[in-house]
Design a protein around this motif. Structure first.
Motif, PDB file in Angstrom:
ATOM      1  N   ASP A 554       0.836  -1.208   0.000  1.00 56.52           N
ATOM      2  CA  ASP A 554       0.000   0.000   0.000  1.00 56.52           C
ATOM      3  C   ASP A 554       0.867   1.252   0.000  1.00 56.52           C
ATOM      4  N   ALA A 555       1.984   1.209   0.722  1.00 55.34           N
ATOM      5  CA  ALA A 555       2.888   2.368   0.750  1.00 55.34           C
ATOM      6  C   ALA A 555       3.495   2.615  -0.630  1.00 55.34           C
ATOM      7  N   ASP A 556       3.798   1.536  -1.348  1.00 51.63           N
ATOM      8  CA  ASP A 556       4.326   1.691  -2.712  1.00 51.63           C
ATOM      9  C   ASP A 556       3.307   2.376  -3.611  1.00 51.63           C
ATOM     10  N   TRP A 557       2.056   1.939  -3.542  1.00 55.93           N
ATOM     11  CA  TRP A 557       1.024   2.544  -4.391  1.00 55.93           C
ATOM     12  C   TRP A 557       0.796   4.006  -4.020  1.00 55.93           C
ATOM     13  N   ARG A 558       0.826   4.313  -2.717  1.00 57.31           N
ATOM     14  CA  ARG A 558       0.634   5.717  -2.308  1.00 57.31           C
ATOM     15  C   ARG A 558       1.777   6.585  -2.833  1.00 57.31           C
ATOM     16  N   PHE A 559       2.998   6.054  -2.784  1.00 58.48           N
ATOM     17  CA  PHE A 559       4.137   6.805  -3.330  1.00 58.48           C
ATOM     18  C   PHE A 559       3.950   7.046  -4.826  1.00 58.48           C
ATOM     19  N   LEU A 560       3.528   6.012  -5.537  1.00 54.38           N
ATOM     20  CA  LEU A 560       3.356   6.138  -6.972  1.00 54.38           C
ATOM     21  C   LEU A 560       2.226   7.109  -7.308  1.00 54.38           C
ATOM     22  N   ASP A 561       1.122   7.031  -6.551  1.00 61.30           N
ATOM     23  CA  ASP A 561       0.018   7.989  -6.756  1.00 61.30           C
ATOM     24  C   ASP A 561       0.515   9.419  -6.613  1.00 61.30           C
ATOM     25  N   SER A 562       1.230   9.684  -5.530  1.00 58.86           N
ATOM     26  CA  SER A 562       1.723  11.038  -5.274  1.00 58.86           C
ATOM     27  C   SER A 562       2.718  11.474  -6.340  1.00 58.86           C
ATOM     28  N   PHE A 563       3.585  10.561  -6.735  1.00 62.28           N
ATOM     29  CA  PHE A 563       4.596  10.865  -7.750  1.00 62.28           C
ATOM     30  C   PHE A 563       3.940  11.257  -9.078  1.00 62.28           C
ATOM     31  N   LEU A 564       2.920  10.510  -9.481  1.00 64.63           N
ATOM     32  CA  LEU A 564       2.252  10.777 -10.754  1.00 64.63           C
ATOM     33  C   LEU A 564       1.415  12.054 -10.698  1.00 64.63           C
ATOM     34  N   ARG A 565       0.701  12.255  -9.573  1.00 56.61           N
ATOM     35  CA  ARG A 565      -0.185  13.411  -9.456  1.00 56.61           C
ATOM     36  C   ARG A 565       0.599  14.707  -9.313  1.00 56.61           C
ATOM     37  N   THR A 566       1.583  14.694  -8.409  1.00 53.79           N
ATOM     38  CA  THR A 566       2.337  15.916  -8.121  1.00 53.79           C
ATOM     39  C   THR A 566       3.099  16.411  -9.345  1.00 53.79           C
ATOM     40  N   ASN A 567       3.572  15.503 -10.164  1.00 48.43           N
ATOM     41  CA  ASN A 567       4.427  15.871 -11.289  1.00 48.43           C
ATOM     42  C   ASN A 567       3.692  15.895 -12.630  1.00 48.43           C
ATOM     43  N   HIS A 568       2.359  15.836 -12.578  1.00 48.80           N
ATOM     44  CA  HIS A 568       1.505  16.067 -13.753  1.00 48.80           C
ATOM     45  C   HIS A 568       1.817  15.112 -14.905  1.00 48.80           C
ATOM     46  N   PHE A 569       1.848  13.827 -14.589  1.00 47.35           N
ATOM     47  CA  PHE A 569       2.077  12.825 -15.626  1.00 47.35           C
ATOM     48  C   PHE A 569       0.839  12.658 -16.496  1.00 47.35           C
ATOM     49  N   ALA A 570       1.086  12.405 -17.795  1.00 47.18           N
ATOM     50  CA  ALA A 570      -0.013  12.112 -18.706  1.00 47.18           C
ATOM     51  C   ALA A 570      -0.447  10.655 -18.582  1.00 47.18           C
ATOM     52  N   GLY A 571       0.493   9.774 -18.285  1.00 43.38           N
ATOM     53  CA  GLY A 571       0.145   8.372 -18.187  1.00 43.38           C
ATOM     54  C   GLY A 571       1.368   7.493 -18.017  1.00 43.38           C
ATOM     55  N   ILE A 572       1.127   6.192 -18.135  1.00 42.03           N
ATOM     56  CA  ILE A 572       2.175   5.194 -17.921  1.00 42.03           C
ATOM     57  C   ILE A 572       2.266   4.297 -19.147  1.00 42.03           C
ATOM     58  N   ASN A 573       3.476   4.090 -19.637  1.00 41.43           N
ATOM     59  CA  ASN A 573       3.758   3.025 -20.601  1.00 41.43           C
ATOM     60  C   ASN A 573       4.072   1.763 -19.810  1.00 41.43           C
TER      61      ASN A 573
END
Length: 614
Positions: A554-573
């Protein structure tokens, strides 16, 4: 007679056949052979390995270049290693190639097959330019064969296209070395020098800065450095002979002494249109290349790689004796186990046994003219003996600081051996003529064998499906795309041992596809990477997330959520072939289903999952 004595100059007779027809024939032949090597001009180059790197460098070049008041690259950015940022200094720059790609990208509004056309242009310029520089001294036939040997029949260089385009583009380096050799011969033969030629020689030294700096340009600069003492000695002897008291009384020498420019060394022609043209070209080339060269050189030297070990990548000089004939060439026989070197590419270590034999014959016939062959042989010795760790001969020169593979000197072996072979005189007796025919037959057979093999290899192109996939990503909101897993690594091994590139073979070039969708990326491959540059990834524990088969907490997913949201990612390959079913299902459950899919070469299946609405 001294071993340095200068023989009388014998001018070549003018050919009776129309010389323009011969020149046209050389140009057409070179062009057709070059087109046969390239093969496909329909789409951008791509094979999922190093081939993609050089278009990508051109893309980075146009995105970060400002031209006024002088060219400057804005290399401190977060376009890769996003969002941490990095200094992009260690990309495989080749400024002329990058200008060419950038111009095509600007003119046609995006990627295209620009480098294929560029390669054909370089081969044509190498063959025709070399022939033009040498014809007045060695005749058209010899000069044309030399031009072919250093262009379309440079086996090492043609096999480097397109996978290592940084070390297959060598036209200015070849022309610079040839012009230096001609200048050396003219001074030793005491031929008055034309000002346009001397200015052209200077211009070629500026032009080499537009080629790959760590390898290609360095060979031209090395040859000139080795030739300069001999050039100075030849000029001094020329001047001394013209000013000797016992010679001053002759009418010819009085005319020489009356000339204010080098006392007869340079022709007394006024500075005309051609000289002004060469001066203009020198100034333009200095503006285009010198600021960027200084920026890259000093930027790279600012990093201390003393603690980063060099791999012992060397090429055994015994490869000179390997003929490029069926059943004997390196594709048919494995020689590395026998001679204990690091094999990288076809053509490594030798320009062909036929040319080596001709060079040996030329050196023997030239043996009394030590000053003429000394720079060539000295450079051959430095290149052939070079070992990055045990005997780093080339690192006597600062431009070879980052030369990590001895085999890459093979690029200029056709030039060095060819210059020696130019002095071969056709034998007058029957036995010698039969030997000569045999050697020329060997040379032709090697050229035919190598070219037939090379032209049978298709040039890899990006597929329409990949271009469509990237067009979908380009339209998505957001500034960046996360490849997962991604690869952050240097060719020197930094990042790989730390766990930042678990699938090097499959993923070392996936970052280059962002040239098609024009968004920032997280991973990247560099020719050289410093340990300090990967510290942000280690700090955020990316090696743990990238580990094959890792089970996300769960901590890994929360880190990834924050990383993607904070840095305005368009998506994941996402790369399904490199993920476990559980990992793939976890991404789909967390972020939704993919909206596009394709296959990247080497990496396999890839799907795009948008995350802009997180």
């Amino acid at each position: 007679m001294s071993s340095l004595a200068t023989p009388p100059v014998v001018p070549h007779r003018k050919n009776r056949y129309p010389l323009w027809l011969a020149w046209m024939g050389l140009g057409v032949l070179t062009g057709l052979l070059a087109i046969g090597i390239v093969g496909d001009f329909s789409r951008p180059l791509s094979d999922g390995t190093d081939t993609d790197q050089f278009e990508y460098v051109g893309y980075v070049f146009i995105k970060n270049l400002t031209l006024w008041p002088w060219p400057y690259l804005h290399l401190l950015n977060n376009q890769t290693f996003y969002p941490y940022g990095i200094n992009q200094i260690f990309l495989d720059w080749g400024f002329e190639r990058d200008y060419w790609y950038a111009f095509g990208y600007w003119l046609f509004d995006g990627p295209g097959p620009y480098l294929q056309y560029y390669y054909v242009y370089t081969l044509l310029l190498t063959a025709l330019g070399s022939c033009a520089l040498l014809t007045a001294r060695y005749g058209f036939v010899k000069s044309a064969l030399f031009g072919l040997a250093v262009s379309v029949f440079n086996m090492y260089a043609t096999w480097k296209f397109p996978v290592h385009m940084n070390v297959c583009i060598d036209h200015w380096t070849v022309l610079c070395m040839v012009a230096t050799y001609r200048l050396l011969r003219d001074i030793l033969d005491r031929r008055p020098l034309s000002l346009p030629f001397v200015l052209g020689w200077v211009w070629l030294h500026v032009q080499v800065l537009g080629q790959e700096l760590a390898y290609v340009a360095g060979y031209a600069l090395t040859f000139t450095t080795l030739a300069l003492p001999v050039l100075a000695w030849g000029l001094w002897r020329w001047y001394a002979s013209a000013t000797a008291p016992e010679l001053k009384s002759t009418q010819a020498n009085r005319a020489i002494l009356a000339n204010p420019i080098f006392r007869g060394v340079v022709k007394p022609d006024p500075v005309g249109a051609l000289s002004w043209l060469m001066i203009g070209l020198i100034l333009v080339s200095l503006w285009l290349y010198l600021p960027l060269t200084i920026q890259i050189a000093f930027g790279a030297w600012a990093f201390d790689f003393a603690e980063v070990p060099l791999a012992p990548l060397w090429s055994n000089p015994a490869r000179l004796l390997i003929p490029y004939l069926p059943g004997l060439h390196p594709f048919d026989r494995e020689y590395s186990a026998l001679i204990h070197d690091a094999y990288e590419s076809f053509g490594q270590g030798s320009p062909g046994l036929g040319l080596v034999i001709l060079a040996g014959l030329g050196l023997w016939q030239l043996r009394r003219r030590v000053a003429l062959w000394l720079p060539v042989v000295l450079m051959l010795v430095l290149c052939l003996l070079y070992h990055p760790t045990l005997l780093p001969t080339l690192k006597l020169f600062p431009w070879f600081t980052y030369n990590r593979h001895g085999g890459r000197a093979s690029l200029v072996y056709p030039v060095l051996f060819g210059l020696l072979a130019l002095s071969v005189r056709w034998p007058r007796h029957r036995v010698g003529a039969l030997v000569g025919i045999g050697v020329l037959g060997l040379l032709g057979a090697e050229w035919y064998t190598a070219y037939r093999l090379r032209s049978s290899v298709p040039t890899p192109m990006v597929s329409d499906d990949v271009l469509h996939y990237c067009a979908v990503i380009r339209q998505q909101p957001g500034v960046a795309v996360l490849d997962f897993p991604f690869c952050t690594v240097g060719a020197d091994g930094i990042g790989r041992n730390e766990g930042l590139c678990p699938y090097y073979q499959q993923q070392n070039a996936v970052f280059t596809f962002r040239r098609f969708y024009d968004k920032k990326g997280v991973g990247q491959y560099f020719g050289r990477l410093h340990p300090d540059q990967i510290q942000p990834f280690l700090r955020d524990n990316w090696p743990r997330l990238l580990a094959p088969g890792h089970t996300f907490t769960d901590a890994d997913w929360r880190f990834l959520d924050s990383f993607l949201r904070t840095n305005h990612f368009a998506g994941i390959n996402l790369y399904p072939d490199l993920l476990t079913p559980a990992q793939l299902a976890g991404f789909y459950q967390r972020y939704g289903p993919p909206i596009a899919q394709t296959r990247f070469p080497e990496a396999g299946r890839v799907v795009f999952v948008p995350v802009a609405d997180l």
